[in-house]
Structures are given as C-alpha cells and as structure tokens.
Design a protein around this motif. Structure first.
Motif, short mmCIF file in Angstrom:
data_model
loop_
_atom_site.label_atom_id
_atom_site.label_comp_id
_atom_site.label_asym_id
_atom_site.label_seq_id
_atom_site.Cartn_x
_atom_site.Cartn_y
_atom_site.Cartn_z
N TYR A 245 -9.10 -6.38 9.54
CA TYR A 245 -9.24 -4.73 8.99
C TYR A 245 -9.54 -4.97 7.44
CZ TYR A 245 -8.24 0.23 7.25
OH TYR A 245 -8.42 1.48 6.88
N GLY A 246 -8.93 -5.87 6.80
CA GLY A 246 -9.50 -5.95 5.27
C GLY A 246 -11.03 -6.27 5.28
N HIS A 247 -11.57 -7.16 6.14
CA HIS A 247 -13.04 -7.36 6.05
C HIS A 247 -13.66 -6.10 6.22
CE1 HIS A 247 -12.59 -11.42 5.45
NE2 HIS A 247 -11.99 -11.80 6.62
N ARG A 248 -13.24 -5.16 7.11
CA ARG A 248 -13.94 -3.78 7.65
C ARG A 248 -13.98 -2.75 7.00
NH1 ARG A 248 -13.48 -4.44 14.05
NH2 ARG A 248 -14.82 -2.75 14.07
N ALA A 249 -12.59 -2.89 6.14
CA ALA A 249 -12.34 -1.27 5.57
C ALA A 249 -12.86 -0.79 4.38
CB ALA A 249 -10.60 -1.38 5.34
N GLY A 250 -13.62 -1.64 3.83
CA GLY A 250 -14.15 -1.29 2.46
C GLY A 250 -13.04 -1.19 1.25
N ASN A 251 -13.07 -0.24 0.65
CA ASN A 251 -12.05 -0.26 -0.54
C ASN A 251 -11.12 0.94 -0.03
OD1 ASN A 251 -13.24 -1.28 -2.64
ND2 ASN A 251 -14.68 0.14 -3.07
N ALA A 252 -10.75 0.90 1.23
CA ALA A 252 -9.60 2.07 1.66
C ALA A 252 -8.34 0.97 1.64
CB ALA A 252 -9.92 2.11 3.46
N ALA A 267 5.32 -7.82 -1.35
CA ALA A 267 3.99 -6.87 -1.39
C ALA A 267 4.21 -5.75 -0.73
CB ALA A 267 3.07 -7.85 -0.75
N SER A 268 3.47 -4.82 -1.15
CA SER A 268 3.44 -3.34 -0.53
C SER A 268 1.84 -3.01 -0.21
CB SER A 268 3.98 -2.32 -1.23
OG SER A 268 3.55 -2.32 -2.81
N PHE A 269 1.72 -2.40 1.08
CA PHE A 269 0.34 -2.14 1.42
C PHE A 269 0.22 -0.63 1.67
CE2 PHE A 269 -2.01 -1.72 5.51
CZ PHE A 269 -3.43 -1.72 5.07
N PHE A 270 -1.06 -0.17 1.09
CA PHE A 270 -1.37 1.33 0.99
C PHE A 270 -2.71 1.52 1.55
CE2 PHE A 270 1.54 0.27 -2.36
CZ PHE A 270 2.47 1.36 -2.49
N LEU A 271 -3.05 2.48 2.01
CA LEU A 271 -4.49 2.97 2.32
C LEU A 271 -4.60 4.21 1.17
CD1 LEU A 271 -4.41 3.01 6.12
CD2 LEU A 271 -5.58 1.17 4.79
N ARG A 272 -6.05 4.40 1.03
CA ARG A 272 -6.46 5.33 0.11
C ARG A 272 -7.63 6.05 0.47
NH1 ARG A 272 -8.49 4.37 -5.97
NH2 ARG A 272 -9.47 6.50 -5.12
N ASP A 273 -8.02 6.97 0.03
CA ASP A 273 -9.39 7.86 0.05
C ASP A 273 -9.52 8.32 -1.29
OD1 ASP A 273 -7.91 10.08 -0.20
OD2 ASP A 273 -8.08 10.29 2.31
N ALA A 274 -10.50 9.05 -1.20
CA ALA A 274 -11.03 9.83 -2.58
C ALA A 274 -9.96 10.52 -3.16
CB ALA A 274 -12.21 10.36 -2.51
N ASP A 275 -8.75 10.97 -2.52
CA ASP A 275 -7.88 12.29 -2.66
C ASP A 275 -6.52 11.76 -2.83
OD1 ASP A 275 -7.55 14.92 -3.56
OD2 ASP A 275 -6.60 15.19 -1.57
#
Length: 374
Positions: A245-252, A267-275
């Motif tokens: 997923y890290g390879h495919r997700a871009g900057n998400a 370590a903590s893992f997050f997802l993000r979008d523009a908002d």
C-alpha cells in the motif's frame, strides 16, 4: 437502462472510475481496497468475501458500494454481537451477513458512491433486492454520511448512532495557540505529558508517502503487531499490506516514528487527504510513559496545524481523547434485518439506544476542555 452487478474483486472495476466517485478520501480509494484484497487480508478465507456493488451504463460506472459477505463481525467497530447471539439462541443463522463498509476502518464517509443522487438511490434499491433474495440475515452499512443515512432510512433501514472524537482546527497558529484555548488544568496536564516524553529523550521523525521505505514499514508492522499481542489478539493487516500500500498510496500515508538516541522505539500510522488526518494504528517496542498520547494525539494535532488541515479524526471510541482537545461527534450506521420478528426487536432497541447516545453527547458537551467562551 443501467445494469447492476456484484464484483468478487475490486480489480474488476477500473481504478480511475472508482476513484472518480470517492471525493478523494484515502480509505475509499481503489488502491486501499485492492491492496487489502491482493495481500489476502480481505478474502473469503478471512471472513470478508468481496461482493462490490456497481451500477453500470455500458462501460461507465454510475454508482458503487464497497460490499462484503461476512462470516463474522470482527473488524467493524459497530457491534452487533448481541444480535448474532439472539439469532443463535433461536436456532437461526446470523452469518453470513452483508456489510457495506471499509474493512477494519471506522472512518466516516460516503458509502453510496455515485455520480448523482438518482443513481445512488437506484443502487440502494438493487442492493436491498440482492440481499433479500440471498437468504442472508441482514445488511449493515457502517459510517455513512448523514445525507446517506437519511436515504437509507427512507429505503427501510434502521439508523443507529454512535460517538467518535475528532479534533477541529479553529485556525490555530501553532500547538501553543491550541493549548491556550484549553482550560488551565487540561493545558497543564498536556504540557506535563509532553514533558515526560521529551525528558525520556524521545524525538519524532515524520515521513510521508515515498519517504517511507520498507525498513520503516517493517518496523511499524512489528510495533503494530505487538499492540495486538498485548491485547491477546491477532492483527488484521499484514506487513505485505503496508509495504504494498505504501508503494501505491502516493502521499496518502503518514508515518510518525519515535526515536531515542537514534533508535526507533514506536511508530504511529495515519492517512490523510487535502482536508483531514485520520488516525489509524500505533505500536511501541518499549514502554515510555505518555508516549501513546504523544504519538497518537499531540504529534497528530501539531502536524494538522502545520499542514493547515481542518480536522484530525482520532478513530473509534476513547473518551480519554476528550481531555486532549478532541470533541465528540455523532456517527451513523444503517441496518436491515430480514426476519420481521428480529427487525422489530432491533428497531425498538435502536430507538432506545439513540436516546442514550443523545444523552451521552449532551454530557460530553458539558465536559469539553476549552476555556469558557471558546
């Protein structure tokens, strides 16, 4: 005339057409759902049989829904174990059941993906027809938008309410500006917790997208797995999922790695979008007092302020988040039960539960950590 189909793999649906309907939310992205399936985390063998619903006009995708046939209720964050138990005590099978959701993900967002309201309503009708004809016990649609919850209620589903805790950016200049809006006891407590982590010699390295390499994903997965082991549970997601997923997700993807003397300790893992920033998982190789709060909340809030994000969603449950500046928000799910007797019983239960949730929200609103007037 549009045609309705169920797809046993999201790979059957072109990624560009699916993503055009998702409004950019990363947990709904084709890459996220496809990686879950291709890594084997979501499969018939794990109790998640994909049956993605799609409404087509020729080769054009008009509407879609992430849909699964489930053989259990794990990984959902809306709990129906008591309903399953009631079915079993009456000699009936609750499983398989139908579930429209993002696996292992309590992030609210659209579940009826579509080009317009009309196509989304047509999709609901087709899905309900399919569920009714399948002989399964029920259909559950988790964390839809409020607008969708209204449509689903109109279609005959019962709406259930829950509570999550989200942080909202009031245009803060920096973390200290955010702290200044809190009541003095809460402000003092957060500063004490952050000081403990700093005094322990911990610093953070924040990586996004392509900056996260296989070494970092491997370390994170070891921490993530340890968290599940400490709770005598099995992690849902594999190392292969995170790496791919890290390879495919871009900057998400955003990974926050805590280090002490140059050595990763958590370590903590997050997802993000523009908002928004979406809190997902965390884990630690060593116990350090207050590190959980720092890695999962304070670093996330600080990051959201710096990046100009409007909110940080802290994930499911956790009343302890309230004192750390996250606010209660109402969430929804929608449920259709095939058996009329159980349908009526569930409807009565949910009516009572909604009243309890409203009272709980009122109570929480009186305990917000902000200064009077803020």
């Amino acid at each position: 005339m549009p045609s309705f189909r169920l797809h046993p793999a999201i790979a059957e649906i072109p990624a560009d057409q699916w993503d055009a309907l998702t409004n950019g939310q990363p947990t709904l992205a084709h890459a996220f759902l496809a990686t879950l399936e291709e890594s084997g985390c979501v499969a018939t063998a794990t109790g998640w049989a994909p049956r993605h619903a799609a409404l087509w006009d020729g080769n054009t995708l008009l509407a879609a829904m992430p849909l699964y046939l489930k053989s259990h209720s794990y990984g959902e964050y809306v709990f129906d174990w008591a309903w399953a138990d009631a079915y079993q005590r009456h000699g009936l099978n609750y499983y398989p059941k139908w579930l429209a959701a993002v696996p292992f993900t309590p992030v609210p967002g659209p579940r009826l993906l579509g080009r317009d309201a009309s196509s989304r309503r047509v999709l609901i009708k087709h899905v309900l027809d399919e569920v009714g004809q399948s002989g399964a016990s029920s259909l559950h649609i988790l964390f839809p938008t409020d607008e969708e919850a209204g449509w689903l209620q109109d279609a005959g589903l019962e709406v259930r309410h829950g509570v999550q805790f989200h942080w909202h950016n009031a245009g803060y200049r920096d973390f200290d500006d955010f702290l200044s809006r809190l009541a003095q006891p809460k402000r003092k407590k957060i500063r004490q917790e952050r000081r403990k982590v700093l005094d322990a010699g911990v610093s953070f390295r924040i990586l996004r997208g392509a900056e996260i390499g296989e070494v970092e994903w491997t370390f994170f997965h070891a921490c993530y797995s340890r968290t599940y082991a400490e709770h005598r549970s099995t992690p849902y997601l594999s190392r292969e999922f995170f790496v791919e997923y890290g390879h495919r997700a871009g900057n998400a993807t955003v990974l926050m790695i805590a280090e002490r003397a140059g050595t990763p300790v958590a370590a903590s893992f997050f997802l993000r979008d523009a908002d928004a920033l979406y809190g997902r998982y965390w884990g630690a190789a060593d116990f350090i007092p207050c590190l959980h709060f720092e890695a999962c909340y304070y670093q996330a809030i600080d990051y959201a302020i710096r990046e100009g994000l409007s909110r940080f969603e802290g994930g499911a449950q956790g009343e302890h988040k309230l004192s750390r500046g996250l606010e209660p928000v109402r969430t929804c799910s929608a449920h259709w039960i095939a058996d009329p007797r159980f349908r009526d019983a569930v409807a009565r239960f949910l009516a009572q539960e909604r009243g309890g949730v409203e009272a709980y929200l009122d109570e929480l609103s009186e305990r917000l950590p902000f200064r009077t007037g803020d």
